[in-house]
Design a protein around this motif. Structure first.
Motif, PDB file in Angstrom:
ATOM      1  N   ALA A 195      23.478 -19.877  99.339  1.00 41.68           N
ATOM      2  CA  ALA A 195      23.510 -18.740  98.409  1.00 41.68           C
ATOM      3  C   ALA A 195      23.278 -17.503  99.210  1.00 41.68           C
ATOM      4  O   ALA A 195      23.654 -16.566  98.602  1.00 41.68           O
ATOM      5  N   PHE A 196      22.606 -17.672 100.438  1.00 40.29           N
ATOM      6  CA  PHE A 196      22.508 -16.560 101.245  1.00 40.29           C
ATOM      7  C   PHE A 196      23.443 -16.395 102.435  1.00 40.29           C
ATOM      8  O   PHE A 196      23.231 -15.559 103.291  1.00 40.29           O
ATOM      9  N   HIS A 197      24.729 -17.010 102.267  1.00 42.36           N
ATOM     10  CA  HIS A 197      25.810 -16.998 103.318  1.00 42.36           C
ATOM     11  C   HIS A 197      26.732 -16.093 102.800  1.00 42.36           C
ATOM     12  O   HIS A 197      27.502 -16.363 101.595  1.00 42.36           O
ATOM     13  N   PRO A 198      26.971 -14.960 103.251  1.00 42.13           N
ATOM     14  CA  PRO A 198      27.661 -13.810 102.772  1.00 42.13           C
ATOM     15  C   PRO A 198      29.219 -14.219 102.492  1.00 42.13           C
ATOM     16  O   PRO A 198      29.956 -14.051 101.601  1.00 42.13           O
ATOM     17  N   VAL A 199      29.716 -14.933 103.548  1.00 43.78           N
ATOM     18  CA  VAL A 199      31.153 -15.320 103.587  1.00 43.78           C
ATOM     19  C   VAL A 199      31.349 -16.500 102.579  1.00 43.78           C
ATOM     20  O   VAL A 199      32.354 -16.141 102.112  1.00 43.78           O
ATOM     21  N   LYS A 200      30.453 -17.406 102.634  1.00 46.19           N
ATOM     22  CA  LYS A 200      30.957 -18.588 101.653  1.00 46.19           C
ATOM     23  C   LYS A 200      30.850 -17.958  99.955  1.00 46.19           C
ATOM     24  O   LYS A 200      31.496 -18.393  99.199  1.00 46.19           O
ATOM     25  N   MET A 201      29.719 -17.024 100.062  1.00 47.33           N
ATOM     26  CA  MET A 201      29.669 -16.716  98.575  1.00 47.33           C
ATOM     27  C   MET A 201      30.646 -15.372  98.177  1.00 47.33           C
ATOM     28  O   MET A 201      30.750 -15.111  97.058  1.00 47.33           O
ATOM     29  N   GLN A 202      31.494 -14.934  99.106  1.00 48.54           N
ATOM     30  CA  GLN A 202      32.216 -13.483  99.011  1.00 48.54           C
ATOM     31  C   GLN A 202      33.336 -14.115  97.668  1.00 48.54           C
ATOM     32  O   GLN A 202      33.591 -13.223  96.991  1.00 48.54           O
ATOM     33  N   SER A 203      33.849 -15.409  98.058  1.00 49.62           N
ATOM     34  CA  SER A 203      35.105 -15.687  96.877  1.00 49.62           C
ATOM     35  C   SER A 203      34.225 -15.580  95.339  1.00 49.62           C
ATOM     36  O   SER A 203      35.028 -15.296  94.376  1.00 49.62           O
ATOM     37  N   CYS A 204      33.061 -15.768  95.483  1.00 49.53           N
ATOM     38  CA  CYS A 204      32.271 -15.489  93.744  1.00 49.53           C
ATOM     39  C   CYS A 204      32.196 -14.241  93.527  1.00 49.53           C
ATOM     40  O   CYS A 204      32.321 -13.510  92.453  1.00 49.53           O
ATOM     41  N   TYR A 205      31.459 -13.476  94.618  1.00 47.67           N
ATOM     42  CA  TYR A 205      31.400 -12.006  94.244  1.00 47.67           C
ATOM     43  C   TYR A 205      32.442 -10.966  94.141  1.00 47.67           C
ATOM     44  O   TYR A 205      32.376 -10.276  93.237  1.00 47.67           O
ATOM     45  N   GLU A 206      33.668 -11.609  94.800  1.00 49.02           N
ATOM     46  CA  GLU A 206      34.669 -10.635  94.587  1.00 49.02           C
ATOM     47  C   GLU A 206      35.485 -10.868  93.238  1.00 49.02           C
ATOM     48  O   GLU A 206      36.291  -9.688  92.903  1.00 49.02           O
ATOM     49  N   LYS A 207      35.144 -11.651  92.564  1.00 47.28           N
ATOM     50  CA  LYS A 207      35.741 -11.877  91.016  1.00 47.28           C
ATOM     51  C   LYS A 207      35.187 -10.488  90.492  1.00 47.28           C
ATOM     52  O   LYS A 207      36.031 -10.144  89.390  1.00 47.28           O
ATOM     53  N   MET A 208      33.941  -9.921  90.562  1.00 41.90           N
ATOM     54  CA  MET A 208      33.701  -8.816  89.923  1.00 41.90           C
ATOM     55  C   MET A 208      34.315  -7.497  90.136  1.00 41.90           C
ATOM     56  O   MET A 208      34.408  -6.555  89.453  1.00 41.90           O
ATOM     57  N   ASP A 209      35.214  -7.523  91.356  1.00 38.04           N
ATOM     58  CA  ASP A 209      35.921  -6.545  91.862  1.00 38.04           C
ATOM     59  C   ASP A 209      36.926  -6.138  90.617  1.00 38.04           C
ATOM     60  O   ASP A 209      37.577  -5.102  90.663  1.00 38.04           O
ATOM     61  N   GLN A 210      37.287  -7.142  89.909  1.00 35.54           N
ATOM     62  CA  GLN A 210      38.141  -6.742  88.812  1.00 35.54           C
ATOM     63  C   GLN A 210      37.710  -6.131  87.750  1.00 35.54           C
ATOM     64  O   GLN A 210      38.321  -5.661  86.957  1.00 35.54           O
ATOM     65  N   LEU A 211      36.377  -5.683  87.575  1.00 27.93           N
ATOM     66  CA  LEU A 211      35.750  -5.150  86.409  1.00 27.93           C
ATOM     67  C   LEU A 211      36.257  -3.956  86.165  1.00 27.93           C
ATOM     68  O   LEU A 211      36.052  -2.925  87.172  1.00 27.93           O
ATOM     69  N   LYS A 212      36.941  -3.471  85.078  1.00 27.80           N
ATOM     70  CA  LYS A 212      37.408  -2.159  84.914  1.00 27.80           C
ATOM     71  C   LYS A 212      37.025  -1.877  83.571  1.00 27.80           C
ATOM     72  O   LYS A 212      37.381  -2.728  82.572  1.00 27.80           O
ATOM     73  N   LEU A 213      36.456  -0.848  83.320  1.00 23.41           N
ATOM     74  CA  LEU A 213      36.218  -0.293  81.779  1.00 23.41           C
ATOM     75  C   LEU A 213      37.143   0.700  81.258  1.00 23.41           C
ATOM     76  O   LEU A 213      37.297   1.161  79.986  1.00 23.41           O
ATOM     77  N   GLU A 214      37.819   1.061  82.408  1.00 27.98           N
ATOM     78  CA  GLU A 214      38.965   2.057  82.054  1.00 27.98           C
ATOM     79  C   GLU A 214      38.676   3.275  81.024  1.00 27.98           C
ATOM     80  O   GLU A 214      37.423   3.937  81.161  1.00 27.98           O
ATOM     81  N   GLY A 215      39.399   3.373  79.984  1.00 28.26           N
ATOM     82  CA  GLY A 215      39.012   4.437  78.705  1.00 28.26           C
ATOM     83  C   GLY A 215      37.622   4.421  78.429  1.00 28.26           C
ATOM     84  O   GLY A 215      37.267   5.196  77.870  1.00 28.26           O
TER      85      GLY A 215
END
Length: 533
Positions: free
Chosen positions: A378-398
């Protein structure tokens, strides 16, 4: 003087909220929690004394304007620790730099950085053709930018390295931003509510990007938010030299002021905390003795405020909030659910790979080594990155403009912290169940079957828990988006009338019941039904 004034106002606010938070905490302790109980086990003692990541990168040294190779270590507390070289680290020599990255943004291009620097000092932009404030010797920079504190400049040789270090730095920022301990059931809610009330009194509603770090860092950001525009208009016109020199000087001045503010803030906030702690036993005694009367008094106040506020709030919810709840929820659900699904996938893959290694080469002798690696997943930044980067899609736009949400980063980081916690809970549960089985196992085949069986059990528990955690996250996010919006909408017709309800509070209970908080609870109730549905 200005810092003292801001902190004086804030500390008054904090002392008020402390009484309310103490009352809520004691009431919760007496009445208990009826929510669903987690299935996964939670690690009581955190993993300490392990290095999360280490490696070499180049750092720009401002004093001599040169790039130097540095050995960077990220220990379990997620500080960035920079040494002269690996040998200096191994010999336990003092580090060159220690960075607490709360409030920083990670930039991977010089252009991004120059844009932020140019906007920080209006009217000072280097002419085209002039050398910019920073030149990078490779195409792969990593810049830590902060609106008030000093900046840090790094670079690496390849795009792959840049991606790795970016994941590491982002993990540090994410962890350091989450600096207010959730274990404190009185101080933490009192503090965050006091920050919110202080900002709302200045007509600043909604999420705040600089609620980052520990209490002193958050308060320093609060002071700087007010202080910096004045400093800029006073000092900006007096800066001499070329545009780049003026920018560089301004960054240094801002950092020096930030450090002075930090010292003063720490002293003043610690004093306010000590005062509350001193008064706590007496307050707690009153709460326990008069709990029923305090609840009755609060409910009487709430009924009067409800009669006044609820009709207006319900119209506001119906016209301005209800039509958008499902759109907000949809925007939040897709990336969050994908992130939690990825956590499950990464956990499954790591345990399955471990099992294959045991079959092919390891056996029981290697199990300790494999489990040691798994415990840090859980504390391995590189192995967890594929989980974290899913949140980069979050857009609330209007929706972001409509509800005046300054940015989605608050929600992204919250979801990512939940992901890391769920991963660690799954790993810890797996470790514990396997440990219980070890004495009964006969050889390699038995071990592998046992690992497979335990993995399936843990995944079922994970599915149950992650569903509960996501629902709670969605509920909190919807409230964080809609409540400030409603408060702002209702302020012109309701806020000025609240003072008349003060006389309904019995003087002995005035430390535990606040009109403003009760009003907010009534507004929350007006939208809660829609959110729960």
């Amino acid at each position: 003087e200005r810092t003292g004034k801001v902190l004086g106002e804030f500390c008054r606010c904090y002392q008020e909220q402390y009484g309310v938070a103490l009352f809520n905490s004691v009431r919760y302790e007496i009445e208990g929690n009826g929510g669903p109980q987690p299935q996964l086990l939670h690690r009581k003692v955190p993993l300490e004394d392990h290095v999360i990541y280490s490696g070499n990168l180049f750092q720009y040294i401002e004093e001599n304007k040169k790039w130097r190779n540095r050995f960077c270590v990220v220990p379990h507390n997620y500080g960035l620790v920079l040494y002269e070289n690996k040998l200096a680290y191994e010999r336990e020599m003092p580090p060159r730099v220690l960075v607490n990255s709360a409030g920083y943004k990670i930039l991977t291009s010089v252009d991004q950085y120059l844009e932020l620097v140019n906007s920080s000092l209006p009217g000072v932009t280097p002419k085209s053709g002039h050398s910019p404030i920073l030149k990078c010797p490779t195409d792969f920079p990593l810049i830590l930018w902060h609106p008030y504190a000093r900046h840090y400049y790094f670079c690496v040789m390849t795009g792959k390295e840049q991606e790795k270090w970016r994941a590491v730095f982002q993990d540090c920022v994410r962890h350091c931003n989450n600096g207010i301990s959730e274990d404190s059931k009185v101080e933490a809610p009192a503090f965050t509510d006091a920050v919110r009330m202080y900002r709302q009194a200045k007509e600043q509603y909604g999420t705040w990007d600089m609620l980052c770090g520990n209490e002193t860092q958050v308060l320093s950001n609060l002071v700087m938010e007010e202080l910096l525009p004045e400093l800029r208009s006073t000092i900006g016109p007096r800066l001499k030299g070329k545009a780049q020199e003026r920018q560089r000087t301004w960054i240094q001045i801002s950092d020096a002021v930030y450090r002075m503010v930090y010292e003063q803030t720490k002293a003043q906030y610690d004093a306010a905390m000590a005062k509350c702690e001193q008064e706590r036993p007496q307050m707690e005694s009153t709460i326990r003795t008069d709990m029923d009367q305090i609840i009755t008094s609060k409910e009487h106040l709430a009924s009067k405020i409800r009669a006044f506020v609820l009709p207006k709030a319900e119209i506001c919810v119906r016209n301005h909030v209800q039509p958008y709840i499902s759109s907000i929820l949809e925007a939040l659900m897709t990336p969050t659910s994908q992130g939690f699904a990825e956590v499950r996938e990464v956990f499954f893959k790591e345990v399955t790979d471990m099992n294959m290694n045991i079959i092919n080469e390891g056996g029981l002798e290697k199990l300790g080594e494999y489990m040691e690696k798994l415990s840090h997943l859980a504390f391995h930044p590189v192995k967890m990155q594929s989980c974290y980067e899913k949140m980069d899609q979050l857009k609330l736009e209007g929706l972001q403009q409509r509800f005046d949400v300054s940015s989605t980063s608050v929600f992204k980081q919250r979801a990512q912290i939940h992901m890391r916690q769920q991963m660690d809970d799954a790993v810890y549960t797996f470790e514990t169940l396997l440990h219980q089985e070890l004495g009964k196992l006969q050889g390699k085949d038995d071990l592998c079957k046992s690992i497979q069986r335990i993995l399936e059990r843990v995944l079922k528990k994970y599915d149950y828990d992650s569903s509960t955690v996501r629902k709670k996250f969605f509920r909190e996010a919807l409230l964080q988006i809609t409540i400030p919006f409603l408060l702002k909408k209702l302020a012109p017709t309701c806020k000025g009338e609240l003072a008349k309800f003060q006389e309904l509070i019995f003087e002995d209970f005035a430390s535990f019941i606040l009109v403003e908080n009760t009003y907010e609870e009534v507004v929350l109730q007006s939208v809660m039904k829609d959110i729960m549905q």
